[in-house]
Design a protein around this motif. Sequence first.
Motif, mmCIF file in Angstrom:
data_model
loop_
_atom_site.group_PDB
_atom_site.id
_atom_site.type_symbol
_atom_site.label_atom_id
_atom_site.label_comp_id
_atom_site.label_asym_id
_atom_site.label_seq_id
_atom_site.Cartn_x
_atom_site.Cartn_y
_atom_site.Cartn_z
ATOM 1 N N SER A 312 6.798 -4.274 0.371
ATOM 2 C CA SER A 312 5.798 -3.693 -0.533
ATOM 3 C C SER A 312 6.357 -3.636 -1.958
ATOM 4 N N ASN A 313 7.597 -3.152 -2.098
ATOM 5 C CA ASN A 313 8.224 -3.086 -3.427
ATOM 6 C C ASN A 313 8.400 -4.479 -4.024
ATOM 7 N N ALA A 314 8.906 -5.409 -3.176
ATOM 8 C CA ALA A 314 9.173 -6.759 -3.678
ATOM 9 C C ALA A 314 7.884 -7.365 -4.235
ATOM 10 N N LEU A 315 6.768 -7.154 -3.515
ATOM 11 C CA LEU A 315 5.490 -7.711 -3.988
ATOM 12 C C LEU A 315 5.005 -6.986 -5.246
ATOM 13 N N LYS A 316 5.288 -5.647 -5.292
ATOM 14 C CA LYS A 316 4.832 -4.872 -6.453
ATOM 15 C C LYS A 316 5.532 -5.321 -7.726
ATOM 16 N N TYR A 317 6.856 -5.579 -7.619
ATOM 17 C CA TYR A 317 7.638 -5.846 -8.818
ATOM 18 C C TYR A 317 7.908 -7.338 -9.028
ATOM 19 N N GLY A 346 11.356 -11.293 -8.692
ATOM 20 C CA GLY A 346 10.627 -10.410 -9.597
ATOM 21 C C GLY A 346 11.355 -9.994 -10.850
ATOM 22 N N ILE A 347 10.975 -8.815 -11.354
ATOM 23 C CA ILE A 347 11.476 -8.380 -12.669
ATOM 24 C C ILE A 347 12.953 -7.973 -12.632
ATOM 25 N N GLY A 348 13.474 -7.681 -11.424
ATOM 26 C CA GLY A 348 14.890 -7.317 -11.306
ATOM 27 C C GLY A 348 15.176 -5.921 -11.839
ATOM 28 N N ILE A 349 16.402 -5.484 -11.646
ATOM 29 C CA ILE A 349 16.790 -4.124 -12.054
ATOM 30 C C ILE A 349 18.118 -4.222 -12.800
ATOM 31 N N ALA A 350 18.217 -3.526 -13.927
ATOM 32 C CA ALA A 350 19.468 -3.562 -14.700
ATOM 33 C C ALA A 350 20.568 -2.856 -13.902
ATOM 34 N N ALA A 356 20.435 4.804 -9.339
ATOM 35 C CA ALA A 356 19.384 5.828 -9.436
ATOM 36 C C ALA A 356 18.157 5.533 -8.582
ATOM 37 N N ILE A 357 17.898 4.256 -8.305
ATOM 38 C CA ILE A 357 16.610 3.926 -7.681
ATOM 39 C C ILE A 357 16.436 4.482 -6.267
ATOM 40 N N PHE A 358 17.539 4.895 -5.629
ATOM 41 C CA PHE A 358 17.412 5.440 -4.272
ATOM 42 C C PHE A 358 17.182 6.948 -4.277
ATOM 43 N N TYR A 361 11.760 10.406 -6.208
ATOM 44 C CA TYR A 361 10.900 10.567 -7.400
ATOM 45 C C TYR A 361 11.468 9.875 -8.642
ATOM 46 N N VAL A 362 12.346 8.888 -8.465
ATOM 47 C CA VAL A 362 12.875 8.159 -9.625
ATOM 48 C C VAL A 362 12.108 6.860 -9.779
ATOM 49 N N ARG A 363 11.546 6.662 -10.983
ATOM 50 C CA ARG A 363 10.896 5.396 -11.322
ATOM 51 C C ARG A 363 11.551 4.917 -12.599
ATOM 52 N N GLY A 374 3.246 3.794 -8.256
ATOM 53 C CA GLY A 374 4.260 4.186 -7.265
ATOM 54 C C GLY A 374 4.580 5.658 -7.374
ATOM 55 N N SER A 375 5.229 6.186 -6.327
ATOM 56 C CA SER A 375 5.568 7.613 -6.323
ATOM 57 C C SER A 375 7.060 7.834 -6.554
ATOM 58 N N GLY A 376 7.832 6.761 -6.532
ATOM 59 C CA GLY A 376 9.287 6.909 -6.671
ATOM 60 C C GLY A 376 9.923 7.376 -5.365
ATOM 61 N N LEU A 377 9.192 7.256 -4.255
ATOM 62 C CA LEU A 377 9.741 7.724 -2.975
ATOM 63 C C LEU A 377 10.065 6.592 -1.998
ATOM 64 N N GLY A 378 9.517 5.397 -2.272
ATOM 65 C CA GLY A 378 9.660 4.295 -1.320
ATOM 66 C C GLY A 378 11.113 4.005 -0.937
ATOM 67 N N GLY A 402 15.333 -11.386 -10.324
ATOM 68 C CA GLY A 402 14.921 -10.923 -9.002
ATOM 69 C C GLY A 402 15.907 -9.984 -8.337
ATOM 70 N N SER A 403 15.516 -9.497 -7.166
ATOM 71 C CA SER A 403 16.336 -8.513 -6.437
ATOM 72 C C SER A 403 16.525 -8.955 -4.998
ATOM 73 N N ARG A 404 17.585 -8.424 -4.429
ATOM 74 C CA ARG A 404 17.918 -8.761 -3.050
ATOM 75 C C ARG A 404 18.361 -7.464 -2.373
HETATM 76 P P1 ADP Z 1 8.073 3.258 -6.400
HETATM 77 O O1 ADP Z 1 7.053 4.007 -5.638
HETATM 78 O O2 ADP Z 1 8.098 3.599 -7.847
HETATM 79 O O3 ADP Z 1 8.039 1.803 -6.135
HETATM 80 P P2 ADP Z 1 10.640 3.229 -5.131
HETATM 81 O O4 ADP Z 1 11.507 4.362 -4.695
HETATM 82 O O5 ADP Z 1 10.162 2.304 -4.089
HETATM 83 O O6 ADP Z 1 9.444 3.875 -5.893
HETATM 84 O O7 ADP Z 1 11.442 2.410 -6.219
HETATM 85 C C1 ADP Z 1 12.099 3.088 -7.271
HETATM 86 C C2 ADP Z 1 12.138 2.209 -8.492
HETATM 87 O O8 ADP Z 1 13.021 1.110 -8.229
HETATM 88 C C3 ADP Z 1 10.806 1.586 -8.803
HETATM 89 O O9 ADP Z 1 10.035 2.451 -9.621
HETATM 90 C C4 ADP Z 1 11.192 0.292 -9.506
HETATM 91 O O10 ADP Z 1 11.425 0.550 -10.875
HETATM 92 C C5 ADP Z 1 12.530 -0.071 -8.868
HETATM 93 N N1 ADP Z 1 12.359 -1.119 -7.839
HETATM 94 C C6 ADP Z 1 12.260 -0.933 -6.502
HETATM 95 N N2 ADP Z 1 12.158 -2.107 -5.856
HETATM 96 C C7 ADP Z 1 12.210 -3.079 -6.802
HETATM 97 C C8 ADP Z 1 12.170 -4.502 -6.765
HETATM 98 N N3 ADP Z 1 12.062 -5.182 -5.633
HETATM 99 N N4 ADP Z 1 12.275 -5.144 -7.951
HETATM 100 C C9 ADP Z 1 12.409 -4.466 -9.100
HETATM 101 N N5 ADP Z 1 12.444 -3.138 -9.216
HETATM 102 C C10 ADP Z 1 12.363 -2.435 -8.074
#
Ligand code: ADP
Length: 415
Positions: A312-317, A346-350, A356-358, A361-363, A374-378, A402-404
């Motif tokens: 779901s995240n991979a498709l979103k970003y 996708g857009i990837g993450i710095a 922080a992404i884990f 509530y962090v976006r 998104g809710s920042g909980l996935g 992209g991300s892996r």
């Molecule tokens: P959200 O509901 O915002 O997607 P997540 O906890 O799933 O919450 O992800 C936290 C943050 O990590 C996202 O807001 C996004 O910025 C980043 N992120 C997660 N998965 C990806 C991905 N596959 N590619 C790029 N950024 C990602």
Amino acid sequence: MTGVSLLAAIGTLLIWFTDRQQGLTTAWDQWTIPMLSALYFGISVLHVIKPRCMPWALPPTLIATSVYLLVALHLAMVGQSLPKLYAATSLTQLIPVFYVIAFVSWPRGGAGISGLTYAGLLAQYLFSLHAPMPAGGWSDVHQLTQKTLLASVVIHPACILALSFITHLRGQLSTSQQEAFKGKERFLAMLSHEIRTPLQAMLGSIDLLALKLHGSTETRALDRLRNSATQLDTHLRDITEFTRLEDPALRIQADTFDLTQLLQDLRDDWIERAQSKGLTLSIDIAPDEQTSLQTVTADATRVRQIVSNLISNALKYTMVGGVTVHASLSRQQRGRAMTIVVEDSGIGIAAHHLAAIFQPYVRLEDARALRVDGSGLGLAVVQRLVDRLGGRLHVDSHPDRGSRFTVELPMADNG
Ligand code: ADP
């Protein structure tokens, strides 16, 4: 537990070795101490390879230790020489350590086995009061040994009572913790039901209305309404799930299932979403892995939840390109493990955001990510699930490339 039993294994061997050097070991010690040490070593290995067997292995180990201590004490008592006095003193000091280990490692039976050991100690003391001094024994040693035993007989009950009290408090704490979780879960279940049921009805009505509306302004308004309702539904589901995973009593199943099939089903669930964004979604499994992936053992529902959240995240970003899910099996220290990788273009993450992404509530403050709902909980849910299954989660990502996300899960109860 592994550390404690390893320490016990090494400690007993060291004591045995130094006592042997000084001629302080009895015939009983000669063979029982190495056996006990081997037993403790076995326990530490068992804790690593088959932690589930610990409830069966611990009681006999504690009983064997108790029997050893009491017999060794008895032999020291009847010996009545200075080295024996030394042995009796060290043994009576070791017994409280034994009580602590018994209470910590076996909370249910700790009081019982400690009580029995104490009864044995008391019997030795009573025996020493009436037993005649052995021929050639020293009266000073005889009295000193008796005093040592008397001190232990007086002090040990306080020790057992204190440990019982602490164990009782710990039990109460975990019961009230469980009740608090149950209360929270009941509240969330109610909240989720009370809000999500009308929400589902609203979504159904929106779909019906959509069939009747034709004007572009009305259709756009209805689309916005549908999106908002769907988002609300997703947030509620995420919050409920995240809270449920806090419950320490949450049960993890050990199902045997076909991982390839599970991934194909997930692809079927998400393909429409991918195609609507012009993305590809594929499953990549090496031909020689196909058969072995057909019978994996883990909690299938949780594995599905983890991979679904990652897809779901991979498709979103991801805006161009696609998402690929790879799966394979590996052999690790603790047995077989499955590795699932969800890779996107996708857009990837710095790099500085990766930790922080884990967090819940962090976006990220990436302009492109903020446009996505998104809710920042996935990922917090994914991290908790992976922890619960005893696995590891790793991310490798580069902005704009992209991300892996790699998930490594141990197989439950494998051979
Ligand atoms: P959200 O509901 O915002 O997607 P997540 O906890 O799933 O919450 O992800 C936290 C943050 O990590 C996202 O807001 C996004 O910025 C980043 N992120 C997660 N998965 C990806 C991905 N596959 N590619 C790029 N950024 C990602």
